[in-house]
Design a protein around this motif. Structure first.
Motif, PDB file in Angstrom:
ATOM      1  N   TRP A 227       0.848   9.111   7.767  1.00 15.55           N
ATOM      2  CA  TRP A 227      -0.043   9.042   6.832  1.00 15.55           C
ATOM      3  C   TRP A 227       0.410   9.566   5.536  1.00 15.55           C
ATOM      4  O   TRP A 227       0.991  10.699   5.535  1.00 15.55           O
ATOM      5  CB  TRP A 227      -1.285   9.915   7.319  1.00 15.55           C
ATOM      6  N   GLN A 228      -0.299   8.940   4.523  1.00  7.94           N
ATOM      7  CA  GLN A 228       0.067   9.703   3.412  1.00  7.94           C
ATOM      8  C   GLN A 228      -1.026  11.076   3.172  1.00  7.94           C
ATOM      9  O   GLN A 228      -1.883  10.859   3.801  1.00  7.94           O
ATOM     10  CB  GLN A 228      -0.349   8.675   2.177  1.00  7.94           C
TER      11      GLN A 228
ATOM     12  N   TRP B 105       3.522   5.382   5.647  1.00  4.48           N
ATOM     13  CA  TRP B 105       3.887   6.097   4.279  1.00  4.48           C
ATOM     14  C   TRP B 105       5.337   6.347   4.408  1.00  4.48           C
ATOM     15  O   TRP B 105       5.650   7.019   5.250  1.00  4.48           O
ATOM     16  CB  TRP B 105       2.859   7.298   4.161  1.00  4.48           C
TER      17      TRP B 105
ATOM     18  N   ASP C 180       0.441  -2.853   4.633  1.00  6.10           N
ATOM     19  CA  ASP C 180      -0.610  -1.935   4.403  1.00  6.10           C
ATOM     20  C   ASP C 180      -0.363  -0.793   3.247  1.00  6.10           C
ATOM     21  O   ASP C 180      -0.915   0.461   4.140  1.00  6.10           O
ATOM     22  CB  ASP C 180      -1.408  -1.703   5.752  1.00  6.10           C
ATOM     23  N   GLU C 181      -0.272  -0.997   2.389  1.00  5.97           N
ATOM     24  CA  GLU C 181       0.103   0.263   1.574  1.00  5.97           C
ATOM     25  C   GLU C 181      -0.899   1.415   1.574  1.00  5.97           C
ATOM     26  O   GLU C 181      -0.574   2.572   1.325  1.00  5.97           O
ATOM     27  CB  GLU C 181       0.468  -0.247   0.334  1.00  5.97           C
ATOM     28  N   SER C 182      -1.984   0.811   1.408  1.00 10.59           N
ATOM     29  CA  SER C 182      -3.339   2.084   1.256  1.00 10.59           C
ATOM     30  C   SER C 182      -3.650   2.540   2.588  1.00 10.59           C
ATOM     31  O   SER C 182      -4.078   3.583   2.591  1.00 10.59           O
ATOM     32  CB  SER C 182      -4.628   1.180   0.800  1.00 10.59           C
ATOM     33  N   GLN C 183      -3.163   2.102   3.575  1.00 11.93           N
ATOM     34  CA  GLN C 183      -3.386   2.448   4.865  1.00 11.93           C
ATOM     35  C   GLN C 183      -4.832   2.144   5.222  1.00 11.93           C
ATOM     36  O   GLN C 183      -5.420   2.587   6.551  1.00 11.93           O
ATOM     37  CB  GLN C 183      -3.113   4.000   5.121  1.00 11.93           C
ATOM     38  N   ASP C 184      -5.719   1.454   4.561  1.00 14.64           N
ATOM     39  CA  ASP C 184      -7.021   1.322   4.837  1.00 14.64           C
ATOM     40  C   ASP C 184      -7.246   0.275   6.108  1.00 14.64           C
ATOM     41  O   ASP C 184      -8.247   0.582   6.901  1.00 14.64           O
ATOM     42  CB  ASP C 184      -7.907   0.782   3.795  1.00 14.64           C
TER      43      ASP C 184
ATOM     44  N   LEU D 262      -3.747  -8.632   2.918  1.00 15.33           N
ATOM     45  CA  LEU D 262      -2.323  -7.865   2.690  1.00 15.33           C
ATOM     46  C   LEU D 262      -1.270  -8.718   2.415  1.00 15.33           C
ATOM     47  O   LEU D 262      -1.091  -9.980   2.912  1.00 15.33           O
ATOM     48  CB  LEU D 262      -2.104  -6.934   4.099  1.00 15.33           C
TER      49      LEU D 262
ATOM     50  N   LYS E 169      -4.975  11.193   3.630  1.00 14.68           N
ATOM     51  CA  LYS E 169      -5.291  10.081   4.091  1.00 14.68           C
ATOM     52  C   LYS E 169      -5.549  10.043   5.748  1.00 14.68           C
ATOM     53  O   LYS E 169      -6.207   9.369   6.262  1.00 14.68           O
ATOM     54  CB  LYS E 169      -4.545   8.787   3.826  1.00 14.68           C
TER      55      LYS E 169
ATOM     56  N   SER F 158       1.923   0.099   8.297  1.00 15.59           N
ATOM     57  CA  SER F 158       1.004   0.762   7.555  1.00 15.59           C
ATOM     58  C   SER F 158       1.773   2.248   7.193  1.00 15.59           C
ATOM     59  O   SER F 158       1.088   3.033   6.577  1.00 15.59           O
ATOM     60  CB  SER F 158      -0.283   1.170   8.370  1.00 15.59           C
TER      61      SER F 158
END
Length: 204
Positions: free
Chosen positions: A195-196, A78, A106-110, A19, A199, A76
């Motif tokens: 959360w986005q 969104w 952590d843009e993807s939140q993965d 990251l 997601k 993380s």
């Protein structure tokens, strides 16, 4: 919305990550392999619980770095609901607070999903082999949050100073090679992860 940490996967290895920090450098789990202990803290810029304990956490990180503890903070959230949680604001936040640890985006939140993070702050302490030893609160202190008391939920104002006593005990144990009984770990609590769309996990 108030959330409590899930306290899962004790003894399991830390999930990998790659990251960017607030300087744009990609940071990885392997980079910190030589440290005796690793504390991964999921935070964000706007959360009042994070802001309540952050000065103490910064002092704690500075105090324990020479003893072998590496602290890493990850955001993380969104940012649609709270724009101040976006990456440019993270960069400004890191400079404003002079954070003594990497602050990763952590843009993807993965990564949040891999760690089972659910709230801010949410803490995951790993031993030298990078196995999860502690997943609990920093200490009992909480700020006054603008919501009425909830049934079955501890009050969110304790009038206690921010000491980091729970985390201090946990880190001392890990650095000394001692285990931390699960029953001695109190869940962290704070703002829900944002959360986005599409997601958010079932437990989010």
């Amino acid at each position: 919305m108030l959330r409590f940490s899930r306290q899962l996967d004790y003894g399991q290895p830390a999930p990998d990550f790659a990251l960017p920090d607030t300087d744009g450098r990609i940071r990885t789990l392997a980079e910190f392999a030589g440290k005796k202990a690793l504390l991964v803290a999921f935070i964000c810029n706007h959360c009042p619980v994070v802001l309540h304990m952050l000065p103490s956490l910064c002092d704690f990180a500075r105090e324990y770095a020479p003893k072998g503890l590496q602290v890493i903070a990850i955001s993380s959230n969104w940012p649609d609901e709270f724009p101040e949680d976006d990456y440019p604001h993270m960069q400004a936040f890191a400079k404003e607070w002079d954070l003594p640890f990497p602050y990763l985006y952590d843009e993807s939140q993965d990564v949040a999903l891999a760690y089972n993070a659910i709230c801010t702050p949410d803490f995951f302490l790993y031993d030298g082999d990078r196995n999860l030893s502690y997943a609990g609160q920093y200490c009992p202190s909480r700020p006054k949050l603008p919501h009425p008391p909830l049934p079955g939920v501890p009050p969110m104002r304790t009038d206690l100073p921010v000491t980091g006593e729970d985390m201090r005990r946990a880190v001392d144990a890990v650095l000394a090679g001692r285990s931390i009984p699960v029953e001695d770990q109190t869940p962290s609590s704070g703002c829900s992860m944002k959360w986005q769309p599409g997601k958010d996990p079932w437990w989010g």
